[in-house]
Design a protein around this motif. Structure first.
Motif, PDB file in Angstrom:
ATOM      1  N   ARG A  16     -46.999 113.392  98.076  1.00  0.00           N
ATOM      2  CA  ARG A  16     -45.620 113.616  98.484  1.00  0.00           C
ATOM      3  C   ARG A  16     -45.307 113.011  99.851  1.00  0.00           C
ATOM      4  O   ARG A  16     -44.141 112.766 100.184  1.00  0.00           O
ATOM      5  CB  ARG A  16     -45.258 115.097  98.485  1.00  0.00           C
ATOM      6  CG  ARG A  16     -45.953 115.939  99.532  1.00  0.00           C
ATOM      7  CD  ARG A  16     -45.252 117.303  99.706  1.00  0.00           C
ATOM      8  NE  ARG A  16     -43.908 117.144 100.221  1.00  0.00           N
ATOM      9  CZ  ARG A  16     -42.791 117.308  99.507  1.00  0.00           C
ATOM     10  NH1 ARG A  16     -42.847 117.598  98.238  1.00  0.00           N
ATOM     11  NH2 ARG A  16     -41.614 117.142 100.073  1.00  0.00           N
ATOM     12  N   ALA A  17     -46.324 112.746 100.658  1.00  0.00           N
ATOM     13  CA  ALA A  17     -46.125 112.117 101.958  1.00  0.00           C
ATOM     14  C   ALA A  17     -46.161 110.599 101.878  1.00  0.00           C
ATOM     15  O   ALA A  17     -45.981 109.914 102.878  1.00  0.00           O
ATOM     16  CB  ALA A  17     -47.178 112.602 102.949  1.00  0.00           C
ATOM     17  N   GLY A  18     -46.393 110.058 100.673  1.00  0.00           N
ATOM     18  CA  GLY A  18     -46.481 108.616 100.509  1.00  0.00           C
ATOM     19  C   GLY A  18     -47.873 108.062 100.713  1.00  0.00           C
ATOM     20  O   GLY A  18     -48.064 106.840 100.684  1.00  0.00           O
ATOM     21  N   GLY A  19     -48.847 108.935 100.913  1.00  0.00           N
ATOM     22  CA  GLY A  19     -50.214 108.478 101.084  1.00  0.00           C
ATOM     23  C   GLY A  19     -50.804 107.992  99.773  1.00  0.00           C
ATOM     24  O   GLY A  19     -50.632 108.625  98.727  1.00  0.00           O
ATOM     25  N   VAL A  20     -51.514 106.877  99.813  1.00  0.00           N
ATOM     26  CA  VAL A  20     -52.105 106.299  98.600  1.00  0.00           C
ATOM     27  C   VAL A  20     -53.400 107.034  98.281  1.00  0.00           C
ATOM     28  O   VAL A  20     -54.334 107.059  99.081  1.00  0.00           O
ATOM     29  CB  VAL A  20     -52.366 104.797  98.781  1.00  0.00           C
ATOM     30  CG1 VAL A  20     -53.068 104.234  97.541  1.00  0.00           C
ATOM     31  CG2 VAL A  20     -51.068 104.054  99.039  1.00  0.00           C
ATOM     32  N   THR A  78     -41.099  93.593  90.536  1.00  0.00           N
ATOM     33  CA  THR A  78     -41.509  94.695  91.397  1.00  0.00           C
ATOM     34  C   THR A  78     -43.012  94.888  91.246  1.00  0.00           C
ATOM     35  O   THR A  78     -43.676  94.172  90.493  1.00  0.00           O
ATOM     36  CB  THR A  78     -40.734  95.989  91.070  1.00  0.00           C
ATOM     37  OG1 THR A  78     -40.954  96.960  92.099  1.00  0.00           O
ATOM     38  CG2 THR A  78     -41.133  96.564  89.727  1.00  0.00           C
ATOM     39  N   SER A  79     -43.557  95.856  91.974  1.00  0.00           N
ATOM     40  CA  SER A  79     -44.991  96.151  91.924  1.00  0.00           C
ATOM     41  C   SER A  79     -45.184  97.643  91.722  1.00  0.00           C
ATOM     42  O   SER A  79     -44.252  98.447  91.880  1.00  0.00           O
ATOM     43  CB  SER A  79     -45.668  95.730  93.230  1.00  0.00           C
ATOM     44  OG  SER A  79     -45.226  96.559  94.305  1.00  0.00           O
ATOM     45  N   ALA A  80     -46.412  98.039  91.404  1.00  0.00           N
ATOM     46  CA  ALA A  80     -46.711  99.459  91.216  1.00  0.00           C
ATOM     47  C   ALA A  80     -46.486 100.237  92.513  1.00  0.00           C
ATOM     48  O   ALA A  80     -45.940 101.345  92.503  1.00  0.00           O
ATOM     49  CB  ALA A  80     -48.145  99.630  90.723  1.00  0.00           C
ATOM     50  N   ASP A  81     -46.897  99.673  93.630  1.00  0.00           N
ATOM     51  CA  ASP A  81     -46.685 100.341  94.920  1.00  0.00           C
ATOM     52  C   ASP A  81     -45.196 100.525  95.194  1.00  0.00           C
ATOM     53  O   ASP A  81     -44.758 101.613  95.598  1.00  0.00           O
ATOM     54  CB  ASP A  81     -47.330  99.520  96.033  1.00  0.00           C
ATOM     55  CG  ASP A  81     -47.161 100.170  97.394  1.00  0.00           C
ATOM     56  OD1 ASP A  81     -47.997 101.021  97.752  1.00  0.00           O
ATOM     57  OD2 ASP A  81     -46.178  99.834  98.101  1.00  0.00           O
ATOM     58  N   ASP A  82     -44.408  99.487  94.971  1.00  0.00           N
ATOM     59  CA  ASP A  82     -42.966  99.575  95.231  1.00  0.00           C
ATOM     60  C   ASP A  82     -42.291 100.587  94.303  1.00  0.00           C
ATOM     61  O   ASP A  82     -41.396 101.331  94.726  1.00  0.00           O
ATOM     62  CB  ASP A  82     -42.316  98.209  95.042  1.00  0.00           C
ATOM     63  CG  ASP A  82     -42.613  97.247  96.187  1.00  0.00           C
ATOM     64  OD1 ASP A  82     -43.359  97.629  97.108  1.00  0.00           O
ATOM     65  OD2 ASP A  82     -42.105  96.107  96.153  1.00  0.00           O
ATOM     66  N   GLU A  96     -47.934 119.772  95.817  1.00  0.00           N
ATOM     67  CA  GLU A  96     -48.762 119.088  94.835  1.00  0.00           C
ATOM     68  C   GLU A  96     -48.035 117.946  94.122  1.00  0.00           C
ATOM     69  O   GLU A  96     -48.528 117.435  93.113  1.00  0.00           O
ATOM     70  CB  GLU A  96     -49.289 120.089  93.804  1.00  0.00           C
ATOM     71  CG  GLU A  96     -50.185 121.163  94.404  1.00  0.00           C
ATOM     72  CD  GLU A  96     -51.346 120.566  95.201  1.00  0.00           C
ATOM     73  OE1 GLU A  96     -52.005 119.652  94.659  1.00  0.00           O
ATOM     74  OE2 GLU A  96     -51.564 120.996  96.341  1.00  0.00           O
ATOM     75  N   LEU A  97     -46.872 117.562  94.616  1.00  0.00           N
ATOM     76  CA  LEU A  97     -46.149 116.448  94.007  1.00  0.00           C
ATOM     77  C   LEU A  97     -46.984 115.162  94.076  1.00  0.00           C
ATOM     78  O   LEU A  97     -47.532 114.816  95.116  1.00  0.00           O
ATOM     79  CB  LEU A  97     -44.817 116.220  94.736  1.00  0.00           C
ATOM     80  CG  LEU A  97     -44.036 114.959  94.354  1.00  0.00           C
ATOM     81  CD1 LEU A  97     -43.544 115.042  92.905  1.00  0.00           C
ATOM     82  CD2 LEU A  97     -42.867 114.738  95.307  1.00  0.00           C
ATOM     83  N   HIS A  98     -47.062 114.464  92.934  1.00  0.00           N
ATOM     84  CA  HIS A  98     -47.679 113.144  92.876  1.00  0.00           C
ATOM     85  C   HIS A  98     -46.709 112.181  92.191  1.00  0.00           C
ATOM     86  O   HIS A  98     -45.904 112.594  91.356  1.00  0.00           O
ATOM     87  CB  HIS A  98     -48.987 113.171  92.077  1.00  0.00           C
ATOM     88  CG  HIS A  98     -50.070 113.959  92.725  1.00  0.00           C
ATOM     89  ND1 HIS A  98     -50.239 115.313  92.529  1.00  0.00           N
ATOM     90  CD2 HIS A  98     -51.061 113.584  93.572  1.00  0.00           C
ATOM     91  CE1 HIS A  98     -51.279 115.736  93.233  1.00  0.00           C
ATOM     92  NE2 HIS A  98     -51.808 114.700  93.869  1.00  0.00           N
ATOM     93  N   VAL A  99     -46.822 110.921  92.535  1.00  0.00           N
ATOM     94  CA  VAL A  99     -46.081 109.868  91.849  1.00  0.00           C
ATOM     95  C   VAL A  99     -47.085 108.816  91.394  1.00  0.00           C
ATOM     96  O   VAL A  99     -47.896 108.336  92.194  1.00  0.00           O
ATOM     97  CB  VAL A  99     -45.015 109.225  92.756  1.00  0.00           C
ATOM     98  CG1 VAL A  99     -44.355 108.050  92.035  1.00  0.00           C
ATOM     99  CG2 VAL A  99     -43.963 110.249  93.167  1.00  0.00           C
ATOM    100  N   LEU A 100     -47.014 108.489  90.109  1.00  0.00           N
ATOM    101  CA  LEU A 100     -47.901 107.485  89.539  1.00  0.00           C
ATOM    102  C   LEU A 100     -47.074 106.360  88.935  1.00  0.00           C
ATOM    103  O   LEU A 100     -46.152 106.614  88.149  1.00  0.00           O
ATOM    104  CB  LEU A 100     -48.779 108.097  88.448  1.00  0.00           C
ATOM    105  CG  LEU A 100     -49.672 107.116  87.659  1.00  0.00           C
ATOM    106  CD1 LEU A 100     -50.680 106.430  88.580  1.00  0.00           C
ATOM    107  CD2 LEU A 100     -50.384 107.840  86.518  1.00  0.00           C
TER     108      LEU A 100
END
Length: 305
Positions: free
Chosen positions: A21-25, A158-162, A272-276
């Motif tokens: 959730r903080a944008g950390g990879v 675009t990319s996966a990170d973007d 616990e939010l995640h983004v995939l």
């Protein structure tokens, strides 16, 4: 009828990016690699439109006449057709709200709604959103189905990170402001003149006098609208591998040779939010879907059945 898309991929490739959730990879492979974006560009259009609404430049409650015909890169009109149409989209000329265009663009991936919204807000505004988010691999340079733009070398990538970072900007609410007045006080700049010229004469939903630059955060109402549309996704890929009790929303995209998805997983207001985000090229659809589902199981086993 075939809608122009992109050249066929020249290799098999799978890229992904998982962030917190903080944008950390948390995990990534080939996350900066650019792919033809397909319908994942609709996230960038959504974010731009919501920022325009928060800034008072776009009225979500306004109605506009539905259309399947748009102005191409070379100034000529073109009409979407064939399998790329949404059969549930209102007939040309029927009234549709801007809010409904936003929803249809995401939950059923309507190309008509996407092009209509880009014409409302201006493609320059979408580019400004991309620049403000510092999305290094993302380009939104043409409408869907614009053969003249494709021939001129304009594309959507675009990319996966973007994608992961764009999704996070849409659903995370911890820095969201209360409404458009707060946005106007913090960000007085206007949208690019070209965006205003392209929409002013045709759409009452757009007010160039109130146009605001895309903002770094969305209002609470806009975040809730984005979450609802993403949760209503009718063409899921990542979330097919996720348990029903896990909160989630997503936006997929595909054309021949490319199959992508990006999803938020877990309570967007929780820790616990995640983004995939997962992007594939050169695979058959069933194999791409299987590879994406396996990524979810490998990276987020606690969220899978």
């Amino acid at each position: 009828m075939s809608i122009p898309t992109a050249a066929a991929p020249d290799r098999v490739s799978v890229s992904f990016c998982l962030i917190d959730r903080a944008g950390g990879v948390l995990a990534a492979e080939g996350a900066d690699r650019p792919y033809y974006a397909a319908s994942t560009i609709k996230l960038h259009v959504l974010l731009t439109a919501l920022r325009a609404a928060d800034g008072g430049a776009l009225d979500l409650e306004a109605t506009v006449p539905a259309t399947r015909t748009f102005t191409g890169y070379d100034g000529t009109r073109f009409t979407l057709g064939g399998d790329h149409l949404d059969p549930t989209h209102p007939a040309d000329g029927a009234a549709i709200s801007v809010r409904d265009l936003l929803r249809r663009m995401i939950d059923r991936s309507s190309n008509e709604a996407t092009n209509h919204l880009v014409e409302l807000i201006g493609i320059d505004a979408v580019d400004e959103t991309i620049q403000r988010l510092e999305l290094g691999a993302t380009r939104v340079e043409r409408l869907i189905g614009d053969a003249a733009a494709l021939e001129a070398g304009r594309t959507n990538e675009t990319s996966a990170d973007d994608l992961a970072r764009t999704m996070l900007a849409l659903v995370r609410r911890d820095e969201a402001t209360a409404g458009p007045e707060a946005h106007r006080a913090r960000h007085p700049a206007t949208l690019p003149a070209q965006s205003r010229r392209s929409t002013q004469a045709r759409h009452s939903a757009w007010d160039p006098r109130a146009a605001q630059s895309p903002q770094p955060s969305l209002s609470i109402a806009s975040v809730e609208l984005a979450r609802a549309a993403l949760r209503a996704q009718q063409i899921p890929l990542i979330t097919t591998a996720v348990r029903e009790d896990v909160d989630h929303g997503s936006k997929s995209g595909w054309v021949d040779g490319y199959r992508h998805d990006v999803a938020f997983l877990g309570d967007p207001d929780g820790e616990e939010l995640h983004v995939l985000a997962a992007m594939t090229s050169g695979l058959q659809p069933q194999e791409a879907d299987a590879r994406i589902a396996q990524l979810v199981r490998d990276l987020l086993p606690a969220a899978t059945a």
